[in-house]
Design an enzyme around this catalytic site. Structure first.
Site, PDB file in Angstrom:
ATOM      1  N   CYS A 179       0.840  -1.198   0.000  1.00  0.00           N
ATOM      2  CA  CYS A 179       0.000   0.000   0.000  1.00  0.00           C
ATOM      3  C   CYS A 179       0.883   1.259   0.000  1.00  0.00           C
ATOM      4  O   CYS A 179       1.637   1.480  -0.940  1.00  0.00           O
ATOM      5  CB  CYS A 179      -0.987  -0.040   1.155  1.00  0.00           C
ATOM      6  SG  CYS A 179      -2.369   1.124   0.960  1.00  0.00           S
ATOM      7  N   HIS A 233      -3.805  -4.696  -0.414  1.00  0.00           N
ATOM      8  CA  HIS A 233      -3.368  -5.315   0.844  1.00  0.00           C
ATOM      9  C   HIS A 233      -3.409  -6.839   0.710  1.00  0.00           C
ATOM     10  O   HIS A 233      -4.484  -7.435   0.830  1.00  0.00           O
ATOM     11  CB  HIS A 233      -4.276  -4.879   1.994  1.00  0.00           C
ATOM     12  CG  HIS A 233      -4.090  -3.460   2.409  1.00  0.00           C
ATOM     13  ND1 HIS A 233      -3.148  -3.079   3.335  1.00  0.00           N
ATOM     14  CD2 HIS A 233      -4.716  -2.323   2.009  1.00  0.00           C
ATOM     15  CE1 HIS A 233      -3.198  -1.764   3.502  1.00  0.00           C
ATOM     16  NE2 HIS A 233      -4.137  -1.284   2.705  1.00  0.00           N
ATOM     17  N   GLU A 253      -2.540  -8.988   2.854  1.00  0.00           N
ATOM     18  CA  GLU A 253      -2.966  -9.555   4.143  1.00  0.00           C
ATOM     19  C   GLU A 253      -4.467  -9.445   4.365  1.00  0.00           C
ATOM     20  O   GLU A 253      -5.011 -10.066   5.290  1.00  0.00           O
ATOM     21  CB  GLU A 253      -2.203  -8.881   5.293  1.00  0.00           C
ATOM     22  CG  GLU A 253      -2.684  -7.489   5.675  1.00  0.00           C
ATOM     23  CD  GLU A 253      -2.243  -6.369   4.747  1.00  0.00           C
ATOM     24  OE1 GLU A 253      -2.520  -5.202   5.074  1.00  0.00           O
ATOM     25  OE2 GLU A 253      -1.628  -6.649   3.693  1.00  0.00           O
TER      26      GLU A 253
END
EC number: 4.3.2.10
Length: 208
Positions: A79, A181, A183
């Site tokens: 990001c 992202h 994750e």
């Protein structure tokens, strides 16, 4: 060992949990020595570019990252962390970046049908196969951003359609960036992190 850089502007814990899930040993650290000794480094980031770059510089981690990049060890920016890898940003004011990937950070065009920030799931189009992008063409990942990486085409390895063709992933040798992202992107995000794991192990083996 992967070190996730802690400079008070990133979602370090969620990245650490994702790495734990794929069995990749990791540590969150702001210590330059620990970061330098890592096999690979992840630079997270949320917030504004000028403040993030200022904090990296205050801690001396800008120099640390450049030194790590020069060794050939893999670095993954996530990001805002991806944007910091570029040469500069015009967010709020002109700010110089790390300069590890050619390009500049600019604000997404504001159009009636495309809200800014670009938030939510979007589809990846793979432009170049790498260990991080293999077999991911057409898969969906999760974005939250108002600025994008305007960089030469040869460094863009994946895009997503929006008001413009958004560079979703970029790469320059051992340096990788993901605007979205991983994750927060479910199984697909984990596959991308597994690709970074593969790159890290490969690099470690070649340097032994």
């Amino acid at each position: 060992m992967i070190v996730i850089i802690d400079y008070d502007t990133g979602n370090t814990k969620s990245i650490s949990k994702a790495l734990d899930f794929i069995g990749l040993q990791n540590k969150i650290s702001s210590d330059a020595t620990e970061i330098s000794q890592a096999d690979g480094v992840i630079l997270p980031g949320v917030g504004a570019y000028p403040e993030a770059m200022k904090e990296l510089t205050r801690r001396g981690l800008d120099k640390t990252l450049k030194e790590i990049a020069a060794t050939g060890k893999p670095i993954l920016g996530v990001c805002l962390g991806m944007q910091l890898l570029l040469e500069s940003s015009n967010e709020h004011s002109f700010t110089s970046g790390l300069g590890l990937i050619p390009g500049h950070v600019e604000k997404l065009p504001e159009e009636p049908e495309f809200a800014v920030p670009h938030m939510g799931w979007n589809q990846l189009q793979i432009k170049r196969a790498t260990p991080l992008t293999k077999q991911l063409d057409g898969e969906y990942v999760y974005y939250v951003h108002s600025y994008y990486a305007n960089c030469p085409e040869e460094y863009i390895i994946a895009t997503s359609g929006y008001s413009i063709e958004v560079p979703g992933m970029i790469n320059n040798g051992n340096i990788y960036g993901a605007q979205f992202h991983p994750e927060k992107s479910g199984q697909i995000g984990l596959e991308i992190l597994k690709g970074f794991k593969e790159v890290t192990y490969s690099c470690k083996s070649s340097q032994q």
